[in-house]
Design a protein around this motif. Structure first.
Motif, PDB file in Angstrom:
ATOM      1  N   SER A  44      -3.425  -1.000   1.661  1.00  0.00           N
ATOM      2  CA  SER A  44      -4.594  -1.776   1.263  1.00  0.00           C
ATOM      3  C   SER A  44      -5.814  -0.868   1.120  1.00  0.00           C
ATOM      4  CB  SER A  44      -4.863  -2.866   2.289  1.00  0.00           C
ATOM      5  OG  SER A  44      -6.002  -3.593   1.954  1.00  0.00           O
ATOM      6  N   LEU A  45      -5.964   0.064   2.046  1.00  0.00           N
ATOM      7  CA  LEU A  45      -7.089   1.001   2.007  1.00  0.00           C
ATOM      8  C   LEU A  45      -7.061   1.849   0.743  1.00  0.00           C
ATOM      9  CD1 LEU A  45      -9.498   2.382   3.439  1.00  0.00           C
ATOM     10  CD2 LEU A  45      -7.827   3.889   4.517  1.00  0.00           C
ATOM     11  N   THR A  46      -5.909   2.396   0.412  1.00  0.00           N
ATOM     12  CA  THR A  46      -5.837   3.246  -0.783  1.00  0.00           C
ATOM     13  C   THR A  46      -6.054   2.433  -2.042  1.00  0.00           C
ATOM     14  OG1 THR A  46      -3.434   3.063  -0.922  1.00  0.00           O
ATOM     15  CG2 THR A  46      -4.327   4.972   0.251  1.00  0.00           C
ATOM     16  N   ALA A  47      -5.512   1.229  -2.091  1.00  0.00           N
ATOM     17  CA  ALA A  47      -5.672   0.385  -3.286  1.00  0.00           C
ATOM     18  C   ALA A  47      -7.132   0.015  -3.484  1.00  0.00           C
ATOM     19  CB  ALA A  47      -4.812  -0.854  -3.175  1.00  0.00           C
ATOM     20  N   SER A  48      -7.809  -0.423  -2.432  1.00  0.00           N
ATOM     21  CA  SER A  48      -9.203  -0.840  -2.581  1.00  0.00           C
ATOM     22  C   SER A  48     -10.115   0.362  -2.805  1.00  0.00           C
ATOM     23  CB  SER A  48      -9.657  -1.642  -1.366  1.00  0.00           C
ATOM     24  OG  SER A  48      -9.630  -0.863  -0.195  1.00  0.00           O
ATOM     25  N   SER A  49      -9.886   1.467  -2.080  1.00  0.00           N
ATOM     26  CA  SER A  49     -10.731   2.661  -2.245  1.00  0.00           C
ATOM     27  C   SER A  49     -10.572   3.252  -3.632  1.00  0.00           C
ATOM     28  CB  SER A  49     -10.365   3.720  -1.203  1.00  0.00           C
ATOM     29  OG  SER A  49     -10.636   3.254   0.081  1.00  0.00           O
ATOM     30  N   GLU A  50      -9.347   3.323  -4.110  1.00  0.00           N
ATOM     31  CA  GLU A  50      -9.095   3.889  -5.431  1.00  0.00           C
ATOM     32  C   GLU A  50      -9.775   3.064  -6.509  1.00  0.00           C
ATOM     33  OE1 GLU A  50      -5.352   5.320  -8.221  1.00  0.00           O
ATOM     34  OE2 GLU A  50      -4.964   4.525  -6.229  1.00  0.00           O
ATOM     35  N   MET A  51      -9.661   1.764  -6.427  1.00  0.00           N
ATOM     36  CA  MET A  51     -10.271   0.905  -7.437  1.00  0.00           C
ATOM     37  C   MET A  51     -11.791   0.993  -7.387  1.00  0.00           C
ATOM     38  SD  MET A  51      -7.921  -0.228  -9.275  1.00  0.00           S
ATOM     39  CE  MET A  51      -8.906  -1.340 -10.241  1.00  0.00           C
ATOM     40  N   GLU A  52     -12.379   0.979  -6.190  1.00  0.00           N
ATOM     41  CA  GLU A  52     -13.827   1.085  -6.056  1.00  0.00           C
ATOM     42  C   GLU A  52     -14.326   2.408  -6.622  1.00  0.00           C
ATOM     43  OE1 GLU A  52     -15.223   0.401  -2.079  1.00  0.00           O
ATOM     44  OE2 GLU A  52     -13.956  -1.372  -1.885  1.00  0.00           O
ATOM     45  N   LEU A  53     -13.672   3.492  -6.261  1.00  0.00           N
ATOM     46  CA  LEU A  53     -14.075   4.809  -6.727  1.00  0.00           C
ATOM     47  C   LEU A  53     -13.986   4.908  -8.248  1.00  0.00           C
ATOM     48  CD1 LEU A  53     -14.909   7.707  -6.008  1.00  0.00           C
ATOM     49  CD2 LEU A  53     -12.488   8.253  -5.824  1.00  0.00           C
ATOM     50  N   MET A  54     -12.875   4.470  -8.799  1.00  0.00           N
ATOM     51  CA  MET A  54     -12.697   4.561 -10.242  1.00  0.00           C
ATOM     52  C   MET A  54     -13.724   3.695 -10.972  1.00  0.00           C
ATOM     53  SD  MET A  54      -8.546   4.718 -10.516  1.00  0.00           S
ATOM     54  CE  MET A  54      -8.505   4.902 -12.275  1.00  0.00           C
TER      55      MET A  54
END
Length: 69
Positions: A44-54
């Motif tokens: 969940s952390l990688t999915a949300s962080s990746e989307m926010e960053l991108m």
């Protein structure tokens, strides 16, 4: 990919999830963090962080590895 004598910085790939989740669940690694993470929490952390960053700065996400050379 960027590589130094001590670090490899490469684009994040699905194969990075297992070692990332293992580190997040390791009590020694996480001793200065409030909690250890379950695999689902790491995902969940990688999915949300990746989307926010991108979305915010329009860059790709990266994974870092310790160089073995």
């Amino acid at each position: 990919m960027l590589e130094t004598t001590r670090l490899i910085l490469m684009q994040w790939e699905a194969k990075n999830m297992a070692p990332f989740a293992a580190k997040n669940a390791d009590p020694d690694v996480m001793r200065f963090f409030p909690v250890q993470l379950l695999r689902e929490e790491s995902e969940s952390l990688t999915a949300s962080s990746e989307m926010e960053l991108m979305n915010e700065i329009e860059v790709e996400s990266y994974a870092s590895l310790e160089s073995r050379s």
